[in-house]
Design an enzyme around this catalytic site. Structure first.
Site, PDB file in Angstrom:
ATOM      1  CD  GLN A 105      -2.417  -1.239   2.752  1.00  0.00           C
ATOM      2  OE1 GLN A 105      -3.442  -0.652   3.059  1.00  0.00           O
ATOM      3  NE2 GLN A 105      -1.755  -1.986   3.609  1.00  0.00           N
ATOM      4  CB  VAL A 107       2.991   5.914  -2.612  1.00  0.00           C
ATOM      5  CG1 VAL A 107       1.539   5.462  -2.725  1.00  0.00           C
ATOM      6  CG2 VAL A 107       3.134   6.938  -1.483  1.00  0.00           C
ATOM      7  CG  ASP A 108       7.859   3.678   0.763  1.00  0.00           C
ATOM      8  OD1 ASP A 108       8.072   2.685   0.030  1.00  0.00           O
ATOM      9  OD2 ASP A 108       7.562   3.575   1.967  1.00  0.00           O
ATOM     10  CG  HIS A 123      -2.837   2.555  -1.874  1.00  0.00           C
ATOM     11  ND1 HIS A 123      -2.820   2.510  -0.498  1.00  0.00           N
ATOM     12  CD2 HIS A 123      -3.981   1.924  -2.248  1.00  0.00           C
ATOM     13  CE1 HIS A 123      -3.915   1.888  -0.065  1.00  0.00           C
ATOM     14  NE2 HIS A 123      -4.620   1.518  -1.105  1.00  0.00           N
ATOM     15  CB  CYS A 131      -2.254  15.741 -16.377  1.00  0.00           C
ATOM     16  SG  CYS A 131      -3.180  14.931 -17.670  1.00  0.00           S
ATOM     17  CB  CYS A 150      -0.382  18.063 -18.206  1.00  0.00           C
ATOM     18  SG  CYS A 150      -0.172  16.814 -19.466  1.00  0.00           S
TER      19      CYS A 150
HETATM   20  P1  OAD Z   1      -1.257   3.094   8.984  1.00  0.00           P
HETATM   21  O1  OAD Z   1      -0.526   4.318   9.386  1.00  0.00           O
HETATM   22  O2  OAD Z   1      -2.736   3.095   9.020  1.00  0.00           O
HETATM   23  O3  OAD Z   1      -0.808   1.883   9.907  1.00  0.00           O
HETATM   24  C1  OAD Z   1       0.537   1.593  10.151  1.00  0.00           C
HETATM   25  C2  OAD Z   1       0.582   0.305  10.935  1.00  0.00           C
HETATM   26  O4  OAD Z   1       1.932  -0.060  11.082  1.00  0.00           O
HETATM   27  C3  OAD Z   1      -0.026   0.417  12.342  1.00  0.00           C
HETATM   28  O5  OAD Z   1      -0.881  -0.698  12.545  1.00  0.00           O
HETATM   29  C4  OAD Z   1       1.192   0.353  13.256  1.00  0.00           C
HETATM   30  O6  OAD Z   1       0.905  -0.326  14.471  1.00  0.00           O
HETATM   31  C5  OAD Z   1       2.159  -0.460  12.414  1.00  0.00           C
HETATM   32  N1  OAD Z   1       3.564  -0.178  12.666  1.00  0.00           N
HETATM   33  C6  OAD Z   1       4.169   1.022  12.844  1.00  0.00           C
HETATM   34  N2  OAD Z   1       5.489   0.876  12.982  1.00  0.00           N
HETATM   35  C7  OAD Z   1       5.757  -0.460  12.905  1.00  0.00           C
HETATM   36  C8  OAD Z   1       6.946  -1.240  12.966  1.00  0.00           C
HETATM   37  N3  OAD Z   1       8.135  -0.695  13.137  1.00  0.00           N
HETATM   38  N4  OAD Z   1       6.829  -2.572  12.830  1.00  0.00           N
HETATM   39  C9  OAD Z   1       5.606  -3.158  12.653  1.00  0.00           C
HETATM   40  N5  OAD Z   1       4.455  -2.460  12.588  1.00  0.00           N
HETATM   41  C10 OAD Z   1       4.516  -1.124  12.709  1.00  0.00           C
HETATM   42  O7  OAD Z   1      -0.709   2.686   7.542  1.00  0.00           O
HETATM   43  P2  OAD Z   1      -1.358   1.704   6.452  1.00  0.00           P
HETATM   44  O8  OAD Z   1      -2.058   0.577   7.103  1.00  0.00           O
HETATM   45  O9  OAD Z   1      -0.298   1.410   5.482  1.00  0.00           O
HETATM   46  O10 OAD Z   1      -3.769   5.044   1.602  1.00  0.00           O
HETATM   47  O11 OAD Z   1      -2.417   2.667   5.808  1.00  0.00           O
HETATM   48  C11 OAD Z   1      -3.180   2.189   4.739  1.00  0.00           C
HETATM   49  C12 OAD Z   1      -3.505   3.299   3.781  1.00  0.00           C
HETATM   50  O12 OAD Z   1      -4.100   4.389   4.486  1.00  0.00           O
HETATM   51  C13 OAD Z   1      -2.298   3.954   3.134  1.00  0.00           C
HETATM   52  O13 OAD Z   1      -1.795   3.247   2.041  1.00  0.00           O
HETATM   53  C14 OAD Z   1      -2.856   5.253   2.692  1.00  0.00           C
HETATM   54  C15 OAD Z   1      -3.576   5.631   3.955  1.00  0.00           C
HETATM   55  O14 OAD Z   1      -4.582   6.506   3.837  1.00  0.00           O
HETATM   56  C16 OAD Z   1      -3.807   5.897   0.599  1.00  0.00           C
HETATM   57  O15 OAD Z   1      -3.064   6.863   0.533  1.00  0.00           O
HETATM   58  C17 OAD Z   1      -4.816   5.546  -0.448  1.00  0.00           C
END
Ligand code: OAD
Length: 255
Positions: A105, A107-108, A123, A131, A150
């Protein structure tokens, strides 16, 4: 079939070169590279904004420069970052497990920086722009007083990422659906499991009979996974890798 609750050694036993593994990663795997997650507290400048307000077409229409600057800030953090051992182990898994599907998920681009070649970036990517009108692709351009335009159709350029309220690419979803339907082991690493459709992948895999594993520093999905490995993603992946290496060496040696 799904064998119910297991322990870490039980998981290692299941990880054979023929195993069809799906790994889903989220912001937590990049946290140890210094990239802020979405739902852990944000510092400073951006703490007054909700990511949902910045990562949406409405947010961009309302204040394109603000949204562009937020992505430029995040992209700069990414450019300073290096992949960590969690990314590196998953890159090695591509060789170790020929039937691995790695979905992120994030984008890095840190999985690719670590050497993964087959990453499904569900994502999108912060390193590209498209654009607004026609989705013409463009390499990254810095914003001046206004967002860049664009070169082909003069509409505003935006990051090539999926925003709240936007559809995911249908072809990508089909690929993911096929992988989940066939997978033996599903592992979610560092994701809060709150944002759909990714939040539904674990259940999809479970219904398809896969063993389900969560690696997270918090107790995420405790009640519905076969194995919750709580702690740092990079440390747990390193531990799994060394157990797997030990078991493989044991299998190679006579007697
Ligand atoms: P979140 O920020 O929602 O969740 C990060 C998760 O990583 C949490 O459950 C933390 O407990 C866990 N975490 C943090 N540091 C950690 C570590 N060192 N080791 C293990 N676990 C750790 O991020 P995502 O679940 O990726 O979407 O978020 C999902 C989507 O929400 C993203 O892709 C983005 C965002 O809105 C879009 O931009 C469409």
């Amino acid at each position: 079939m799904n064998s119910g609750k297991i322990d870490e050694q039980g998981l290692i036993q299941q990880l054979l070169p023929s195993t069809r593994i799906v790994v889903l990663t989220g912001a937590g795997i990049s946290a140890e590279s210094g990239i802020p997650t979405f739902r852990d507290a944000q510092d400073g400048l951006w703490s007054q904004f909700r990511p949902e307000d910045l990562a949406s077409p409405e947010g961009f229409r309302k204040n394109p420069k603000l949204v562009f600057d937020w992505y430029a800030w995040r992209r700069n953090k990414v450019l300073e970052a290096r992949p960590n051992s969690g990314h590196q182990i998953l890159a090695a898994w591509e060789q170790q497990f020929p039937h691995l599907t790695l979905i992120t998920q994030n984008v890095d681009g840190l999985h690719q920086a670590a050497g993964s070649q087959q990453v499904i970036e569900m994502h999108g990517s912060i390193h590209r722009l498209v654009c607004m009108r026609q989705r013409h692709p463009s390499p990254w351009v810095e914003a001046a007083d206004t967002v860049p335009l664009c070169a082909l159709c003069a509409s505003q350029l935006r990051p090539d990422v999926v925003w709240f309220g936007e559809m995911l690419d249908r072809g990508i979803l089909q690929r993911i659906g096929r992988a989940l339907a066939q997978c033996d082991v599903f592992i979610a690493v560092g994701t809060s499991g709150l944002v759909y459709p990714a939040a539904g992948f674990l259940d999809e895999a479970r219904h398809a009979g896969a063993l389900t594993v969560v690696i997270n520093k918090e107790k995420v999905g405790e009640d519905r996974v076969d194995l919750l490995l709580q702690g740092s993603a990079s440390e747990i992946l390193q531990r799994l890798q060394s157990s797997w290496n030990q078991r493989s060496q044991g299998m190679d040696s006579p007697g």
